[in-house]
Design a protein around this motif. Structure first.
Motif, PDB file in Angstrom:
ATOM      1  N   LYS A 101     -61.445  54.987 -13.744  1.00 47.93           N
ATOM      2  CA  LYS A 101     -61.120  53.906 -12.823  1.00 47.93           C
ATOM      3  C   LYS A 101     -59.628  53.587 -12.901  1.00 47.93           C
ATOM      4  N   GLU A 135     -59.286  48.661  -7.069  1.00 45.56           N
ATOM      5  CA  GLU A 135     -59.713  49.395  -8.265  1.00 45.56           C
ATOM      6  C   GLU A 135     -60.894  50.258  -7.869  1.00 45.56           C
ATOM      7  N   PRO A 137     -62.959  54.415  -8.983  1.00 45.99           N
ATOM      8  CA  PRO A 137     -62.872  55.724  -9.638  1.00 45.99           C
ATOM      9  C   PRO A 137     -61.930  56.617  -8.839  1.00 45.99           C
TER      10      PRO A 137
END
Length: 203
Positions: A101, A135, A137
Motif C-alpha cells: 500500500k 492510498e 495497493p
C-alpha cells in the motif's frame, strides 16, 4: 503491474559536481530508495525521461527501471525542475512491490465540463481541486479519478465524499474528516455587480 519501462544506469559517485557532469552528458541524476534497501544513485537519459513524463499517467503509475543487471519497480516521488527551463534536474524514485500500500496524489478528471447542466444554464465552473492524495495497493492505483458532473446545476457543488473511487482506494482527506469541495458551479457576476462591489466595500 506496470507498462512504463525506462532504462537506468547505476552510478557510484554523487554530489553536485558529479550531477553537473552527468547532466552535460545528456543524463538526469536520480535516486532510488525504499523497501529497506540502500539508496541507489542512478542516471537516466534526459530524452527518455521527457518522453516518460509527457504521459500524465506516469506520475501515478508503477515504473520499471531497467538496469544492466536487473530490474526494479518504483513510483515517482519527487521531481526537481530547473527554475526557468523545461528541464528535469533530479528525480526521486521509491521502490514498490505488488500488494504494497502506498500514498500519492492522483489527478482528478472532470467529465462533461462544457455540457453539464449548470454551465449550459449560464453558470461558471470552478475547479477547487485538480488532484487528491489516495492510498491503495500499488496494483490498484488509479491513473486518475474521473468525476461525472453532467447533472451538476448552478449553485451546486461536489465534495470528496460524493465521488466514487475504485475498490481498495482510500481518499486520504476523508480519513481526517476533511470533506474537501472539488468542483462547483456559480452564477456569473454581472457588470453591474462588479461595479457595485467597490462601493459596497467602501460602505
Amino acid at each position: 503491474m506496470t507498462d512504463f519501462v525506462i532504462a537506468a544506469m547505476p552510478r557510484e559517485d554523487s554530489g553536485r559536481r558529479s550531477s553537473r557532469r552527468l547532466r552535460r552528458t545528456g543524463m538526469v541524476p536520480a535516486v532510488l530508495y525504499g523497501d529497506n534497501k540502500p539508496a541507489t544513485s542512478l542516471g537516466i537519459e534526459a530524452r527518455l525521461l521527457r518522453k516518460l513524463l509527457a504521459d500524465e499517467r506516469a506520475y501515478a503509475h508503477v515504473i520499471t527501471l531497467e538496469f544492466p543487471k536487473g530490474k526494479e519497480t518504483a513510483l515517482i516521488r519527487d521531481i526537481q525542475m530547473h527554475p526557468y527551463k523545461e528541464e528535469v534536474l533530479h528525480m526521486d524514485f521509491m521502490r514498490v512491490h505488488a500488494g504494497e500500500k502506498v500514498r500519492l496524489h492522483v489527478p482528478i478528471h472532470f467529465l462533461h465540463e462544457t455540457t453539464c447542466a449548470g454551465v449550459k444554464a449560464g453558470g461558471v465552473l470552478h475547479r477547487a481541486l485538480n488532484d487528491v492524495e489516495v492510498e491503495a495497493p500499488v496494483d490498484r492505483l488509479p491513473e486518475a479519478l474521473e468525476v461525472d458532473i453532467a447533472q451538476l446545476e448552478k449553485g451546486e457543488s461536489l465534495h470528496l465524499s460524493q465521488i466514487n473511487v475504485p475498490a481498495g482506494v482510500i481518499l486520504i482527506p476523508l480519513q481526517h474528516d476533511d470533506d474537501k469541495e472539488i468542483v462547483s458551479i456559480h452564477n456569473p457576476r454581472t457588470g453591474a455587480e462588479a461595479e457595485e462591489t467597490p462601493e459596497a466595500a467602501a460602505e
